[in-house]
Design a protein around this motif. Structure first.
Motif, short mmCIF file in Angstrom:
data_model
loop_
_atom_site.label_atom_id
_atom_site.label_comp_id
_atom_site.label_asym_id
_atom_site.label_seq_id
_atom_site.Cartn_x
_atom_site.Cartn_y
_atom_site.Cartn_z
N THR A 99 0.46 -1.36 0.04
CA THR A 99 0.13 -0.36 0.22
C THR A 99 0.74 1.68 0.22
OG1 THR A 99 0.37 -0.50 2.60
CG2 THR A 99 -2.17 -1.02 1.01
N PRO A 100 0.67 2.36 -0.56
CA PRO A 100 -0.96 2.73 -1.04
C PRO A 100 -0.97 2.04 -2.36
CG PRO A 100 0.40 4.67 -0.74
CD PRO A 100 1.04 3.28 -0.63
N ARG A 129 -2.77 1.58 4.45
CA ARG A 129 -2.52 0.22 6.26
C ARG A 129 -2.49 1.63 7.18
NH1 ARG A 129 -0.60 -3.41 2.61
NH2 ARG A 129 -1.04 -5.22 3.28
N VAL A 130 -2.10 1.09 7.97
CA VAL A 130 -2.23 1.93 9.34
C VAL A 130 -0.90 1.97 9.45
CG1 VAL A 130 -2.53 2.42 11.58
CG2 VAL A 130 -4.79 1.05 10.85
N MET A 131 0.40 2.88 9.68
CA MET A 131 1.29 2.91 9.41
C MET A 131 1.71 3.46 11.08
SD MET A 131 2.84 6.44 7.71
CE MET A 131 3.83 6.64 9.49
N ASP A 176 -1.40 5.76 5.42
CA ASP A 176 -0.12 5.36 5.05
C ASP A 176 -0.49 6.59 3.62
OD1 ASP A 176 -1.04 3.84 3.72
OD2 ASP A 176 0.78 2.23 3.51
N ALA A 177 -2.42 6.95 3.13
CA ALA A 177 -1.84 7.41 2.00
C ALA A 177 -2.45 8.63 2.33
CB ALA A 177 -3.48 6.51 1.78
N LEU A 195 -1.36 -1.55 13.80
CA LEU A 195 -0.36 -0.90 13.02
C LEU A 195 -0.80 -1.74 11.65
CD1 LEU A 195 2.12 0.51 12.89
CD2 LEU A 195 3.70 -1.18 13.72
N GLY A 196 -0.32 -1.82 10.66
CA GLY A 196 -0.75 -2.47 9.00
C GLY A 196 -1.68 -2.93 9.42
#
Lengths: 377, 377
Positions: free
Chosen positions: B27-28, B278-280, B291-292, B335-336
């Protein structure tokens, strides 16, 4: 779902060639005014050097290896990238010191970082033990790691020295990871209009970073580097004494949003980035429609300004811009007229373009690939 | 300003491979849900066929040759492009009937159109005699030409039949140009929320087009094709009896903005486009950072929605998205974690991505190049 394409191949002519007068550039096209750009690069480097602070300009603003190399020639210690994939074209172009100013996002991304670290000195941020685990698993060379702290933006980063110390354990237990210091970046402060208010928030952010550094120091943990800062706050970042490295990026270009900030004269950088656009329709004769809209200009911080013309860009569609005259008596631009627009936000505008047309005194000098465009992984 | 690059070459691994489960996508990444997409394509084609109106979907929405070919296989007569350069990858992929739903912008652009017209049946719009002159000079094959009229949006296009007739003279004097009819497209109507109000504005636009057609008819000038319409107005465009061809594009994807319109059930297309993120970072544990951001999602019509999760995407930075929980009791994403976002505006979001990952029932099926991304000239 396989596709077989016929072999028709049609070449798009270049938007410009070195030596072309600006008026011959095919539009829309992103332009860099080299005299202003070079003065911006030199001025930021001189300010950082005078303060004894390293300059590591943010390449997310330009995504352009030719610009990174110019910054490094002027004295920058390397560049920042915001994503690991974004660093690829800079490593390919010979940049040998890149800080990923962001957390590593997954084991796959850690593996890509490990690959880059075989070619260049890389560093990255963490704010969670899982990220340290991903790095420890992926790396086969040493890597500098920063722990990101939250200086008030409430985005990434841990809040205090205790949380830093909790991450330091697993970090120092991994033989290939080396704790390099703290990242303390406050994005929101960059766009606060009032210089006084911006200075106050920047000082609060620096104070938070300083208190974490002092608490770590009291525990015998030394932060070799404290990295952060940006174009809007750099006056205060350099004066504060806590940052050893600043990450400013937009100063090479500037944009309509940054131009609306109040600065001391010495800290107002020059507009060097323009979007060349042409009048593609005058409709029934009363209208002004440009050939550049949402697909050529980021509008998240507002619509572009029209450079040095009494015109207002008032509405953006995908591929059209609607422009109004400020006064009915003003001359009406003609079909085909070239207008220069100042993008609202430089970083995402660069991310829409594959090349940057560098010009000087009205003549195209070079075409620079925006080689990291679209690399957001 | 020459640059010589060292020969370091680093391959970015593919974001996904056919057969991968969605959860493995890097991702993204932009995703297309194939079942919903195929139902959207079939439903729009069935509605147009039932109304006896040609469907010429707008490729500015998708910029993806694989989608154009799927639309043509389903019965579309060809596609629209908004810029001449945008048509290149579609011609290369075998699309043989392309309408440029926009005015030709310069002699250089007319020359590119002439080149395309050697490979495919092309048409274009004009609203000014200079554009007719540019086409007449550039072409060495016959070309269909539309005169654009202004149905109330006040963007491009002439206002009345008299103005159309003034353009018809030079158009018909040029041996290679063939007057094909009128383009009457009203972009603003597409996003009017109330179905009743949208219908009213669409009918006013159709009435303006009908009055021009009638006035031309009375002067012995026949409009073989009247082209226009879009995803928000197609219910009314098909019922109005004036459009012989509709240009809807967004229906293949839909987006958060179109989803906010009020539709009759039969005219609500399904969400098929998603941005995988994703949750970064969870920061100090209380935050949710994706992450976007602005470089993966267009925000001109608003921030994205989080698909089927009680979460709100509340702020976009260049490469970060800040998400809040709707209620404090809701489970905190880890996370992730993979989240699917519904972009605010599909067209400029496609223009940020080089590929579209097509999946079905949670498994990646194909990777489609967004081959016309960035082609705005």
């Amino acid at each position: 779902m396989g596709m077989s394409y016929p072999v028709t191949s049609i070449a798009l002519p270049p938007a410009a060639r070195p030596g072309d007068p600006l008026d011959r550039v095919d539009t829309p096209a992103l332009l860099l005014e080299l005299d202003a750009f070079e003065r911006n690069v030199a001025r930021m480097q001189a300010a950082c050097s005078a303060a004894g602070v390293a300059l590591r300009p943010h390449a997310k603003a330009h995504k352009t290896p030719a610009i990174a190399l110019a910054q490094i020639r002027a004295g920058a210690v390397g560049v920042c990238c915001q994503k690991i994939s974004e660093a690829i074209p800079f490593v390919e172009a010979g940049v040998r010191d890149i800080h990923i100013s962001n957390e590593v996002g997954s084991p796959a991304k850690a593996a890509l970082l490990a690959q880059l670290a075989r070619h260049a000195r890389m560093s990255v941020c963490v704010d969670h033990p899982a990220q340290i685990e991903w790095l420890a698993q992926a790396l086969d060379t040493p890597l500098d790691v920063f722990i990101e702290i939250n200086p008030g933006q409430n985005r990434c980063g841990v809040n205090d020295a205790e949380a830093v110390l909790r991450l330091l354990g697993p970090l120092q237990a991994s033989p290939r990871l080396r704790f390099k210091g703290l990242q303390a970046y406050h994005g929101k402060v960059q766009h606060v209009r009032s210089r006084a208010e911006r200075g106050e928030i920047a000082r609060q952010a620096a104070d938070r970073a300083a208190s974490v550094v002092a608490a770590l120091d009291a525990r015998g943990v030394r932060c070799e580097v404290v990295t952060g800062g940006g174009t809007g706050s750099v006056e205060f970042d350099l004066a504060g004494g806590i940052y050893t490295e600043v990450q400013a990026g937009s100063y090479v270009f500037m944009d309509a949003d940054y131009a609306r900030n109040d600065y001391a004269d010495a800290w107002r950088f020059e507009q060097a980035l323009f979007l060349a656009s042409r009048v593609m329709s005058v409709g029934d004769g009363s209208r002004i429609v440009l050939d550049a809209g949402l697909k050529s200009l980021a509008v998240d911080t507002g619509l572009p300004d029209v450079w040095e013309r009494p015109l207002d860009y008032v509405s953006a569609n995908d591929e059209h811009g609607i422009v109004n005259k400020r006064s009915p008596e003003a001359p009406h631009p003609a079909l085909g007229d070239l207008l220069l627009l100042v993008p609202g936000h430089c970083d995402p505008t660069l991310n829409l373009h594959d090349e940057l047309i560098a010009f000087r005194k009205g003549v195209v000098e070079a075409i620079w690939p925006v080689a990291a465009r679209g690399l957001s992984r």
